[in-house]
Design a protein around this motif. Structure first.
Motif, short mmCIF file in Angstrom:
data_model
loop_
_atom_site.label_atom_id
_atom_site.label_comp_id
_atom_site.label_asym_id
_atom_site.label_seq_id
_atom_site.Cartn_x
_atom_site.Cartn_y
_atom_site.Cartn_z
N UNK A 156 0.82 -1.21 0.00
CA UNK A 156 0.00 0.00 0.00
C UNK A 156 0.85 1.25 0.00
N UNK A 157 0.41 2.25 -0.79
CA UNK A 157 1.03 3.58 -0.69
C UNK A 157 0.36 4.38 0.41
N UNK A 158 -0.97 4.44 0.37
CA UNK A 158 -1.70 5.12 1.43
C UNK A 158 -3.17 4.76 1.39
N UNK A 159 -3.85 5.11 2.48
CA UNK A 159 -5.29 4.91 2.61
C UNK A 159 -5.90 6.23 3.08
N UNK A 160 -7.02 6.61 2.49
CA UNK A 160 -7.78 7.77 2.96
C UNK A 160 -9.09 7.27 3.55
N UNK A 161 -9.35 7.72 4.78
CA UNK A 161 -10.57 7.31 5.49
C UNK A 161 -11.52 8.49 5.54
N UNK A 162 -12.72 8.32 5.03
CA UNK A 162 -13.74 9.37 5.06
C UNK A 162 -14.77 9.10 6.16
N UNK A 163 -15.00 10.08 7.01
CA UNK A 163 -15.89 9.92 8.16
C UNK A 163 -17.01 10.95 8.13
N UNK A 164 -18.16 10.53 8.60
CA UNK A 164 -19.31 11.42 8.68
C UNK A 164 -19.89 11.34 10.09
N UNK A 165 -20.24 12.49 10.66
CA UNK A 165 -20.86 12.51 11.99
C UNK A 165 -22.37 12.56 11.83
N UNK A 166 -23.02 11.50 12.27
CA UNK A 166 -24.47 11.42 12.19
C UNK A 166 -25.13 11.64 13.54
N UNK A 167 -26.43 11.37 13.60
CA UNK A 167 -27.18 11.58 14.84
C UNK A 167 -26.70 10.67 15.97
N UNK A 168 -26.19 9.48 15.61
CA UNK A 168 -25.80 8.51 16.63
C UNK A 168 -24.30 8.46 16.88
N UNK A 169 -23.53 9.24 16.10
CA UNK A 169 -22.08 9.24 16.29
C UNK A 169 -21.34 9.30 14.98
N UNK A 170 -20.06 8.98 15.02
CA UNK A 170 -19.21 9.03 13.83
C UNK A 170 -19.37 7.76 13.02
N UNK A 171 -19.62 7.92 11.71
CA UNK A 171 -19.83 6.78 10.83
C UNK A 171 -18.70 6.68 9.81
N UNK A 172 -18.39 5.45 9.40
CA UNK A 172 -17.48 5.23 8.29
C UNK A 172 -18.24 5.47 6.99
N UNK A 173 -17.74 6.39 6.16
CA UNK A 173 -18.42 6.72 4.92
C UNK A 173 -17.65 6.30 3.67
N UNK A 174 -16.29 6.27 3.76
CA UNK A 174 -15.51 5.98 2.56
C UNK A 174 -14.12 5.48 2.92
N UNK A 175 -13.57 4.66 2.04
CA UNK A 175 -12.16 4.27 2.07
C UNK A 175 -11.61 4.43 0.67
N UNK A 176 -10.48 5.08 0.55
CA UNK A 176 -9.81 5.22 -0.74
C UNK A 176 -8.39 4.67 -0.58
N UNK A 177 -8.08 3.65 -1.37
CA UNK A 177 -6.83 2.90 -1.21
C UNK A 177 -6.00 3.01 -2.47
N UNK A 178 -4.74 3.38 -2.31
CA UNK A 178 -3.80 3.43 -3.43
C UNK A 178 -2.70 2.41 -3.15
N UNK A 179 -2.55 1.41 -4.04
CA UNK A 179 -1.54 0.39 -3.78
C UNK A 179 -0.21 0.75 -4.44
N UNK A 180 0.78 -0.08 -4.22
CA UNK A 180 2.13 0.21 -4.69
C UNK A 180 2.26 0.13 -6.20
N UNK A 181 1.25 -0.41 -6.89
CA UNK A 181 1.27 -0.51 -8.36
C UNK A 181 0.50 0.64 -9.02
N UNK A 182 -0.04 1.55 -8.19
CA UNK A 182 -0.78 2.67 -8.74
C UNK A 182 -2.25 2.38 -8.94
N UNK A 183 -2.74 1.23 -8.49
CA UNK A 183 -4.16 0.90 -8.61
C UNK A 183 -4.95 1.54 -7.48
#
Length: 224
Positions: A164-191
């Motif tokens: 992996x090169x890096x991971x981006x984690x997207x979070x959203x705060x809803x009525x009940x707390x913080x929710x996982x909304x997105x993951x963006x992953x870039x691997x070592x091959x550029x995919x």
């Protein structure tokens, strides 16, 4: 007089820009606090997901993405289930000891020890790490600017020899707390792999058998 007015305007504009610049890091830093709140308060979760995988362009051709979709469930510590339903059926199950991957079309099961594969993976960000301090053993964490109505954390693996090169984690705060909304992953091959989660449920009661997996009769079993 005009010169004085322009000078005053420039000073006010410079002051506004400086104030904006000073405010942004504080806002971005909130993303790390949100990630920690998500890790601490979310013991289980369930959502639907769509995933788009885009390979790097070749020979001047535009990159084309391949889309899939399914469901996702997790329970701390270290248990999760991804079920891909379209366009091909596949299951990825972590039961706390073993990571199982089942390809329905190939009728093939691959089993690996979780301890060998999950510490510096996207799964660690979602379901394995008990707190931010533990996560920072394997990732360098940095708050990123808000985008698409989400708070973002950039996680860069400390092991530079991984996949992996890096991971981006997207979070959203809803009525009940913080929710996982997105993951963006870039691997070592550029995919790139982009996952979007919808209908996220915080702390649902999940049956124990959710994270159990038994290889189907007749399936090829590969242990790694």
């Amino acid at each position: 007089m005009r010169s004085l007015l322009l000078s005053s305007f420039r000073l006010r504009r410079a002051g506004a820009l400086l104030a904006l610049a000073l405010c942004q890091p504080a806002a971005w830093a909130g993303a790390l606090e949100s990630l920690e709140a998500f890790i601490q308060a979310t013991r289980s979760g369930r959502a639907a997901f769509t995933q788009v995988v885009t390979a790097p362009p070749k020979d001047g051709q535009a990159a084309r993405g391949k889309q899939s979709s399914g469901s996702f469930e997790f329970q701390r510590p270290g248990r999760f289930r991804f079920v891909y339903r379209k366009p091909f059926e596949q299951s990825i199950v972590a039961d706390g000891q073993t990571l199982w991957m089942y390809d329905v079309d190939l009728n093939q099961v691959t089993a690996r020890k979780q301890s060998q594969v999950l510490d510096a993976s996207p799964a660690a960000l979602v379901a394995s790490a008990p707190d931010l301090k533990t996560l920072e053993r394997d990732f360098s964490l940095q708050a990123a600017p808000d985008k698409d109505g989400l708070q973002w954390v950039l996680a860069t693996p400390r092991n530079k020899d991984g996949q992996l090169q890096h991971i981006r984690v997207g979070l959203r705060t809803g009525d009940k707390g913080v929710e996982l909304a997105a993951l963006e992953i870039l691997d070592s091959f550029g995919q790139r792999s982009e996952l979007r989660f919808t209908a996220f449920e915080l702390n649902p009661q999940l049956p124990a058998q959710t994270f159990q997996f038994k290889p189907p009769a007749g399936a090829d079993l590969l242990r790694q």
